[in-house]
Write a protein that holds these residues in place. Sequence first.
Motif, short mmCIF file in Angstrom:
data_model
loop_
_atom_site.label_atom_id
_atom_site.label_comp_id
_atom_site.label_asym_id
_atom_site.label_seq_id
_atom_site.Cartn_x
_atom_site.Cartn_y
_atom_site.Cartn_z
N LEU A 373 9.76 1.07 5.44
CA LEU A 373 8.96 2.34 5.49
C LEU A 373 8.23 2.43 6.88
O LEU A 373 8.09 3.62 7.32
CB LEU A 373 7.88 2.27 4.55
CG LEU A 373 8.11 2.34 2.97
CD1 LEU A 373 6.98 2.13 1.97
CD2 LEU A 373 8.83 3.81 2.54
N ALA A 374 7.91 1.04 7.45
CA ALA A 374 7.43 1.14 8.70
C ALA A 374 8.48 1.83 9.81
O ALA A 374 8.02 2.74 10.93
CB ALA A 374 6.99 -0.12 9.18
N ASN A 377 8.87 5.66 9.34
CA ASN A 377 7.88 6.27 9.81
C ASN A 377 7.70 6.42 11.30
O ASN A 377 7.16 7.45 11.88
CB ASN A 377 6.32 6.04 9.16
CG ASN A 377 6.17 6.53 7.84
OD1 ASN A 377 5.75 7.51 7.39
ND2 ASN A 377 6.50 5.47 6.56
N ASP A 378 8.08 5.30 11.88
CA ASP A 378 8.03 5.41 13.35
C ASP A 378 9.06 6.26 14.01
O ASP A 378 8.65 7.07 14.87
CB ASP A 378 8.50 3.81 13.76
CG ASP A 378 8.08 3.59 15.28
OD1 ASP A 378 7.37 4.33 15.79
OD2 ASP A 378 8.99 2.83 15.77
N PRO A 540 0.15 6.77 15.20
CA PRO A 540 0.91 6.76 13.99
C PRO A 540 0.53 5.91 12.79
O PRO A 540 0.98 4.75 12.86
CB PRO A 540 2.42 6.23 14.47
CG PRO A 540 2.21 5.17 15.80
CD PRO A 540 0.87 6.04 16.41
N TRP A 541 -0.58 6.20 12.30
CA TRP A 541 -1.29 5.29 11.12
C TRP A 541 -0.16 4.78 10.01
O TRP A 541 -0.53 3.68 9.66
CB TRP A 541 -2.46 5.92 11.02
CG TRP A 541 -3.45 6.06 11.77
CD1 TRP A 541 -3.82 7.06 12.68
CD2 TRP A 541 -4.44 4.70 12.29
NE1 TRP A 541 -4.96 6.56 13.60
CE2 TRP A 541 -5.16 4.98 13.29
CE3 TRP A 541 -4.25 3.59 11.62
CZ2 TRP A 541 -6.19 4.27 14.08
CZ3 TRP A 541 -5.18 2.62 12.27
CH2 TRP A 541 -5.91 2.83 13.38
N ARG A 542 0.41 5.51 9.69
CA ARG A 542 1.48 5.18 8.36
C ARG A 542 2.11 4.04 8.99
O ARG A 542 2.22 2.88 8.36
CB ARG A 542 2.13 6.28 7.95
CG ARG A 542 1.67 7.33 7.40
CD ARG A 542 2.60 8.45 6.74
NE ARG A 542 1.91 9.52 6.01
CZ ARG A 542 2.62 10.30 5.11
NH1 ARG A 542 3.90 10.31 5.32
NH2 ARG A 542 1.88 11.07 4.63
N MET A 543 3.05 4.13 10.08
CA MET A 543 3.78 2.95 10.46
C MET A 543 2.83 1.61 10.87
O MET A 543 3.30 0.63 10.52
CB MET A 543 4.40 3.45 11.87
CG MET A 543 5.42 2.40 12.47
SD MET A 543 4.56 1.20 13.89
CE MET A 543 4.22 2.54 15.02
N THR A 545 0.17 0.87 9.48
CA THR A 545 -0.35 0.27 8.20
C THR A 545 0.58 -0.37 7.53
O THR A 545 0.40 -1.76 7.03
CB THR A 545 -0.80 1.60 7.36
OG1 THR A 545 -1.87 2.31 8.04
CG2 THR A 545 -1.40 0.95 6.08
N TYR A 546 1.84 0.09 7.27
CA TYR A 546 2.91 -0.73 6.87
C TYR A 546 3.12 -2.16 7.67
O TYR A 546 3.45 -2.99 6.82
CB TYR A 546 4.24 -0.23 6.98
CG TYR A 546 4.13 1.16 5.82
CD1 TYR A 546 3.53 1.04 4.52
CD2 TYR A 546 4.46 2.35 6.28
CE1 TYR A 546 3.85 1.87 3.52
CE2 TYR A 546 4.55 3.52 5.30
CZ TYR A 546 4.09 3.23 3.98
OH TYR A 546 4.04 4.24 3.14
#
Length: 634
Positions: A373-374, A377-378, A540-543, A545-546
Amino acid sequence: MATQESEATKATVSNGEVSVSSNGTAATTDDQTVQTAENAQDPQQQQQPPNAWQVIKGVLFRIFIIWAISSWFRRGPSTPDPSTPAGAPRVPSRNLFTKDTLMDLYVYVSQDEVFSDFNNTEALFWFHRDLVYGDWATGENGDGCYEQYKEMDIPENVQQNGSLYMHVYFTKSGFHPDPKRKGQYRRLATVHTTRMLNKFKRRKFMKTKNLLTGETEADPEVIKRAESHGPVEIISHWHPNLTINMVDDHTAWVKGSVPPPLDQHVKFDAVSGDYYPIVYFNDYWNLQKDYYPINDTLTTLPLRLNYCPLSLWRWQLYAAQNARSPWNFLPEDTYEQSDEDQDSVKVALLETNPYLLGLTIVVSIVHSIFEFLAFKNDIQFWNSRQSLEGLSVRSIIFGVFQSLVVLLYILDNETNFVVQVSVFIGLLIDLWKITKVMDVKLDRENKIAGVLPRLVFNDKSTYVKSSTKIYDDMAFKYLSWLLYPLFGCYAVYSLLYVEHKGWYSWVLSMLYGFLLTFGFITMTPQLFINYKMKSVAHLPWRMLTYKALNTFIDDLFAFVIKMPMMYRIGCLRDDVVFFIYLYQRWIYRVDPNRVNEFGTSGVEPVPENTEAADDAPAAAAAITDKPEGEKKND
């Protein structure tokens, strides 16, 4: 946010050691070790063995890849058997040895790969009468197992890297395996299989020296053998334990339709069409560290043989673990290092608490999902990014340099092919990011040497026109005040106290070691830009966070599973950086009135009327102006 350098370090831990190519039966052995050139290296240059946490993740990933490959290249219809008429239906076969068949076991040890000297009593290692096929209740311990131990004299040819073979025969009671004995030999009543007892392993010699003095701490005997045998020497090794399993199976297999990898072990009779009992040499629990070289110092070879029945499902597990057909395109060195990695898994299975082991497997799967997932999203973040305001372009460029150093380092240290491919793909992704943060063009007018077009890199307008470039340059300016002295000190230390193969290896190892130790400092420019802009909305907060969740998982197992101290420090420093990111996100709250880089805000549009027109200047001021407390002299 585990760094790429830490991942590459864990992947290159087996360089310079004796490579192995076998699998293994767990038992105690003599305290004999294999001398390698790695023992002569400086402790700073030695690398830690792979920890069980990383190996389990790698095994899960390999299982997924093998499943994907086998599903993609699924076997088509079986090739028609030439011994049957075209289109004739295949009849299910049966086991030639029925349940509870009485058997005699003959085990011969010889230097000949094809055995025929049945009258040689010295070659007969073990003879056991009246074994019961499929019996699980008899035996010395009431589990159907029997054991034989002997110490054999070493033939001179075996001491000189020769081979020693074991020939195993199961015959129905009253029959003999010698075809020359008329009336006592029967083809359908005899099961025969052969196994080479010794293992050939590669011993690699690393010629290193102090580049200033030309001296080395390596053993003179090791240097002499390296000069006489070359950088790689093939040496015969021995393990004193082996288990002979006879699979208790009566499945009606159809010839040509046995699924892989079981088809490699099921042998059919060409005449009757039935299959022989499956004899499996089980050395899965033999650890590679328990093998020792066969040389002139040894006078005897101990051998402990065990005979045990084996269920079908356990045999399938062992066969699947030893299956290598999906990786046939990889070099042999990859198999050898894979066997070394599997040792960590075996030790974990033998020594780790079952509950902790189950938790490790579950969390490993979660860790792999977060990594995917990281990565996803990256890629999505940089692919859809239109503005570079608030992002450190220099950090992206420096990341390409880091990936290039890691790739050159693992190539210089002859890491296995799988690791090289993964690092190369990471470098390609970093290069792709360069095209997203800079304008890359081909200058066909000013060619290199008048032949090749010149690549021209220019900063994007959204990066130059904003204050981000000023803050980015300022951050790396302050960073250089710290990095350059550390870099110089580490280079001098590496040159004075660490041995290297040459100047090229010194440059790579020095750069790699420096990036591994101080690479986290390159993550700080983004923190500085966030501080100056008083915003973290551009990240890129999703990346992140993962990656942070993965780092927390690594922290958990860093204290549970034995890991190199440098990797534990790497997890801790990544946590510190991420907590600073979280602190910045907390103090730089999201302002719904602030216009983002796409020209939109969180405030609903005001209807077009007179009051809206009168209030327009005030609304614009509210959107663009910062609060008084944030108006600082940048």
